[in-house]
Design a protein around this motif. Structure first.
Motif, PDB file in Angstrom:
ATOM      1  N   ASN A 151       0.849  -1.190   0.000  1.00  0.00           N
ATOM      2  CA  ASN A 151       0.000   0.000   0.000  1.00  0.00           C
ATOM      3  C   ASN A 151       0.888   1.245   0.000  1.00  0.00           C
ATOM      4  O   ASN A 151       1.867   1.308   0.753  1.00  0.00           O
ATOM      5  CB  ASN A 151      -0.856   0.044   1.277  1.00  0.00           C
ATOM      6  CG  ASN A 151      -1.689  -1.212   1.483  1.00  0.00           C
ATOM      7  OD1 ASN A 151      -2.786  -1.323   0.964  1.00  0.00           O
ATOM      8  ND2 ASN A 151      -1.151  -2.180   2.231  1.00  0.00           N
ATOM      9  N   LYS A 156      -0.082  -2.544  -5.009  1.00  0.00           N
ATOM     10  CA  LYS A 156      -1.446  -3.066  -5.019  1.00  0.00           C
ATOM     11  C   LYS A 156      -2.495  -1.996  -4.757  1.00  0.00           C
ATOM     12  O   LYS A 156      -3.648  -2.150  -5.155  1.00  0.00           O
ATOM     13  CB  LYS A 156      -1.597  -4.162  -3.943  1.00  0.00           C
ATOM     14  CG  LYS A 156      -0.734  -5.385  -4.173  1.00  0.00           C
ATOM     15  CD  LYS A 156      -1.294  -6.236  -5.292  1.00  0.00           C
ATOM     16  CE  LYS A 156      -0.482  -7.502  -5.486  1.00  0.00           C
ATOM     17  NZ  LYS A 156       0.855  -7.242  -6.050  1.00  0.00           N
ATOM     18  N   GLN A 157      -2.149  -0.945  -4.059  1.00  0.00           N
ATOM     19  CA  GLN A 157      -3.180  -0.010  -3.624  1.00  0.00           C
ATOM     20  C   GLN A 157      -2.586   1.352  -3.300  1.00  0.00           C
ATOM     21  O   GLN A 157      -1.457   1.437  -2.823  1.00  0.00           O
ATOM     22  CB  GLN A 157      -3.834  -0.577  -2.363  1.00  0.00           C
ATOM     23  CG  GLN A 157      -5.110   0.069  -1.942  1.00  0.00           C
ATOM     24  CD  GLN A 157      -4.964   1.100  -0.830  1.00  0.00           C
ATOM     25  OE1 GLN A 157      -5.634   2.124  -0.862  1.00  0.00           O
ATOM     26  NE2 GLN A 157      -4.111   0.853   0.127  1.00  0.00           N
ATOM     27  N   GLN A 171      -3.416   4.931  -1.157  1.00  0.00           N
ATOM     28  CA  GLN A 171      -4.248   5.767  -0.294  1.00  0.00           C
ATOM     29  C   GLN A 171      -3.810   7.207  -0.526  1.00  0.00           C
ATOM     30  O   GLN A 171      -2.679   7.577  -0.243  1.00  0.00           O
ATOM     31  CB  GLN A 171      -4.059   5.401   1.182  1.00  0.00           C
ATOM     32  CG  GLN A 171      -5.024   6.179   2.076  1.00  0.00           C
ATOM     33  CD  GLN A 171      -4.661   6.150   3.552  1.00  0.00           C
ATOM     34  OE1 GLN A 171      -4.237   7.148   4.120  1.00  0.00           O
ATOM     35  NE2 GLN A 171      -4.822   4.995   4.172  1.00  0.00           N
ATOM     36  N   PRO A 193      -6.780  -0.107  -7.085  1.00  0.00           N
ATOM     37  CA  PRO A 193      -7.759   0.263  -6.062  1.00  0.00           C
ATOM     38  C   PRO A 193      -7.245   1.435  -5.243  1.00  0.00           C
ATOM     39  O   PRO A 193      -6.038   1.606  -5.079  1.00  0.00           O
ATOM     40  CB  PRO A 193      -7.905  -0.986  -5.199  1.00  0.00           C
ATOM     41  CG  PRO A 193      -6.865  -1.935  -5.612  1.00  0.00           C
ATOM     42  CD  PRO A 193      -6.219  -1.447  -6.866  1.00  0.00           C
ATOM     43  N   VAL A 225      -8.010   4.265  -1.880  1.00  0.00           N
ATOM     44  CA  VAL A 225      -8.713   4.824  -0.732  1.00  0.00           C
ATOM     45  C   VAL A 225      -8.476   6.327  -0.751  1.00  0.00           C
ATOM     46  O   VAL A 225      -7.328   6.773  -0.809  1.00  0.00           O
ATOM     47  CB  VAL A 225      -8.170   4.259   0.606  1.00  0.00           C
ATOM     48  CG1 VAL A 225      -8.855   4.936   1.790  1.00  0.00           C
ATOM     49  CG2 VAL A 225      -8.353   2.756   0.692  1.00  0.00           C
ATOM     50  N   TYR A 236     -12.998   3.253  -1.967  1.00  0.00           N
ATOM     51  CA  TYR A 236     -13.169   3.530  -0.550  1.00  0.00           C
ATOM     52  C   TYR A 236     -12.920   5.009  -0.268  1.00  0.00           C
ATOM     53  O   TYR A 236     -12.004   5.601  -0.845  1.00  0.00           O
ATOM     54  CB  TYR A 236     -12.161   2.747   0.301  1.00  0.00           C
ATOM     55  CG  TYR A 236     -12.053   1.268   0.006  1.00  0.00           C
ATOM     56  CD1 TYR A 236     -12.775   0.343   0.758  1.00  0.00           C
ATOM     57  CD2 TYR A 236     -11.223   0.798  -1.004  1.00  0.00           C
ATOM     58  CE1 TYR A 236     -12.664  -1.023   0.503  1.00  0.00           C
ATOM     59  CE2 TYR A 236     -11.111  -0.564  -1.272  1.00  0.00           C
ATOM     60  CZ  TYR A 236     -11.835  -1.466  -0.515  1.00  0.00           C
ATOM     61  OH  TYR A 236     -11.723  -2.809  -0.762  1.00  0.00           O
ATOM     62  N   THR A 282     -17.432   2.245  -0.561  1.00  0.00           N
ATOM     63  CA  THR A 282     -17.383   1.909   0.862  1.00  0.00           C
ATOM     64  C   THR A 282     -16.917   3.144   1.631  1.00  0.00           C
ATOM     65  O   THR A 282     -15.880   3.721   1.300  1.00  0.00           O
ATOM     66  CB  THR A 282     -16.402   0.745   1.115  1.00  0.00           C
ATOM     67  OG1 THR A 282     -16.838  -0.366   0.345  1.00  0.00           O
ATOM     68  CG2 THR A 282     -16.379   0.353   2.578  1.00  0.00           C
TER      69      THR A 282
END
Lengths: 95, 380
Positions: free
Chosen positions: B95, B117-118, B120, B156, B158, B185, B230
């Motif tokens: 992340n 992978k992600q 934020q 993905p 956030v 998210y 979400t």
């Protein structure tokens, strides 16, 4: 999160795109990894998830599980678990 | 992250499932709630690429699964792509926690290729004027552009909103922005008051009325948007009557490595005076996690005093946050004063009350995070 609809045995399901499913040796368990989250799966949960996302339909996945465990009555509990996984956003219906 | 107040309880079997590496304390932004130490100037010896790799390898051997690259601003490290590639190769879910400043479409592509992978991404407002006021730089348009680029890469994401009185009334608009950006998210991270946020607490803390309205906006949006988005809402603990289950317990599943290699049970822990935290330059990560006095200090419940010691909720919230107990009561082993059973709860009530009573137009200016405003390194 509420799923859009209930699952049916004829549905094909797959892991949601941001989820990774794998065996984790230190935990001696299958885990689901996703953005900022970890779920450690029980042996049963992992078997259902792996088998049903790897088959053309939930029904076919259920047959494979029934063959593997020598049972004939797993349909309802497989579907129940997949509904839970669907509601949590782990899996989605293949379009 | 195992979110404060999320009620998440995870048995890590004694393994540091969450490894957070703060690659640097440097950051181009000046957020007045920064979680970095207020004397961050003091810590200048960042670990080298090879030292970080060895931390990552040791963490994996100890069972770490989730890895957060943060800072400061991790994009300032030129070796980020190399570290992500290495982490991915050895099995981490990687992340990136970033302000987006320094993140370009080219570096994004390289990071994705490296196995990231992600992402934020933080956002502080839905317009550039307020955003600039809150972070000290005009970066709103860049953040939006990079958010779209992240989605275009199929990563993905956030969207993280640090919530203070300045932006809490824009909850609905921020949710609309998140939906428009098609992120998976959005997280409303009501500020937790440590370090810079504590310094600016009286200016940042919202009123109870603001909080109630914000929660209502979240509820309405959840009903409207269903599973398209979400929405996480991190409860601001001052307004609660029970403390957060901070870090799922001290030394339970969470391990942070600060830029200089200091190993911490949480990103804030070095603010607790009197505990010597071990450094990866001097000790193995295994010894640090399993044997070091710093990590064992508040493990289990043997350290607890009353009212925690005899409380039937002690296994649920672990007595709350050690840093908060230290900051507000002077003793890290006290019950988190957020708990209504704490003899220090009146401290929290007074802060919340002052927040509603204050005339907001006459507030003092925010102290922005900057090397000029940073506290002089003091002896520990």
């Amino acid at each position: 999160m509420k799923p859009e609809r209930h699952l049916s045995p004829s549905d094909a399901v797959e892991l949601a795109p941001s989820f990774h499913f794998r065996w984790e040796e230190p935990q001696k368990a299958h885990v689901l990894l996703y953005p900022e989250g970890i779920v450690k799966l029980s042996e049963t949960a992992a078997a259902i998830l792996e088998t049903c996302t790897g088959n053309p339909s939930i029904a076919q996945g259920t047959c494979e599980l029934q063959d593997r465990y020598g049972r004939s009555d797993l349909g309802a509990s497989v579907l129940e678990f997949l509904e839970l996984a669907h509601a949590k956003g782990w899996i989605r219906v293949k379009s | 992250m195992p979110k404060d107040g999320s009620g998440l309880s995870l048995d890590g079997l004694g393994m540091p499932l969450w490894l957070v590496v703060e690659l640097t304390y440097k950051c181009p932004l000046q957020c007045p709630w920064c979680s970095n130490p207020v004397d961050f100037n003091k810590y200048r010896n960042e670990l080298s690429t090879e030292q970080w790799k060895s931390v990552l390898a040791e963490g994996r051997r100890l069972g770490s699964l989730q890895l957060g690259f943060t800072g400061g601003e991790p994009m300032l490290r030129k070796d980020l792509e190399e570290l992500v590639a290495y982490a991915d190769k050895i099995g981490y879910y990687t992340n990136l926690i970033t302000s987006g400043v320094g993140l370009t479409p080219e570096r994004l592509k390289a990071l994705k290729k490296a196995g990231l992978k992600q992402v934020q991404l933080s956002i502080q407002a839905c317009d550039s004027e307020l955003n600039e006021k809150l972070v000290g730089l005009d970066v709103f348009d860049h953040k939006i552009a990079i958010a779209r680029a992240i989605k275009a890469e199929g990563l993905p994401m956030v969207l993280n909103v640090p919530v203070s009185r300045y932006n809490i009334d824009h909850t609905a608009e921020l949710i609309d922005l998140a939906a428009d950006l098609k992120v998976e998210y959005v997280e409303f991270a009501n500020l937790q008051y440590y370090n810079w946020a504590l310094l600016n607490r009286s200016e940042l803390i919202p009123t109870r009325e603001q909080l109630v309205r914000s929660e209502a906006a979240v509820k309405a949006a959840r009903e409207k948007l269903g599973n398209k988005l979400t929405i996480y809402f991190v409860v601001p603990d001052y307004f609660d009557t029970r403390p957060k289950a901070c870090m799922n317990g001290w030394g339970s599943i969470h391990l942070t490595i600060a830029p200089d290699g200091t190993a911490l049970p949480c990103q804030e822990a070095r603010l607790i005076k009197g505990i010597e935290f071990p450094n990866v330059k001097e000790h193995s990560l295994e010894w640090i996690w399993k044997n070091s006095p710093g990590f064992n200090k508040f493990r289990g419940d043997g350290w607890m005093k009353e009212p925690c010691r005899s409380c039937d909720e002690r296994e649920k919230d672990f007595g709350g946050c050690r840093c908060q107990a230290f900051l507000l009561t002077g003793d890290a082993a006290n019950t988190d004063p957020v708990c209504s059973k704490s003899p220090h709860r009146h401290l929290i009530d007074e802060i919340v009350q002052r927040a509603s009573a204050e005339d907001r137009s006459c507030g003092k200016p925010l102290t922005m995070r900057h090397h000029r405003t940073a506290h002089e390194p003091a002896g520990e």
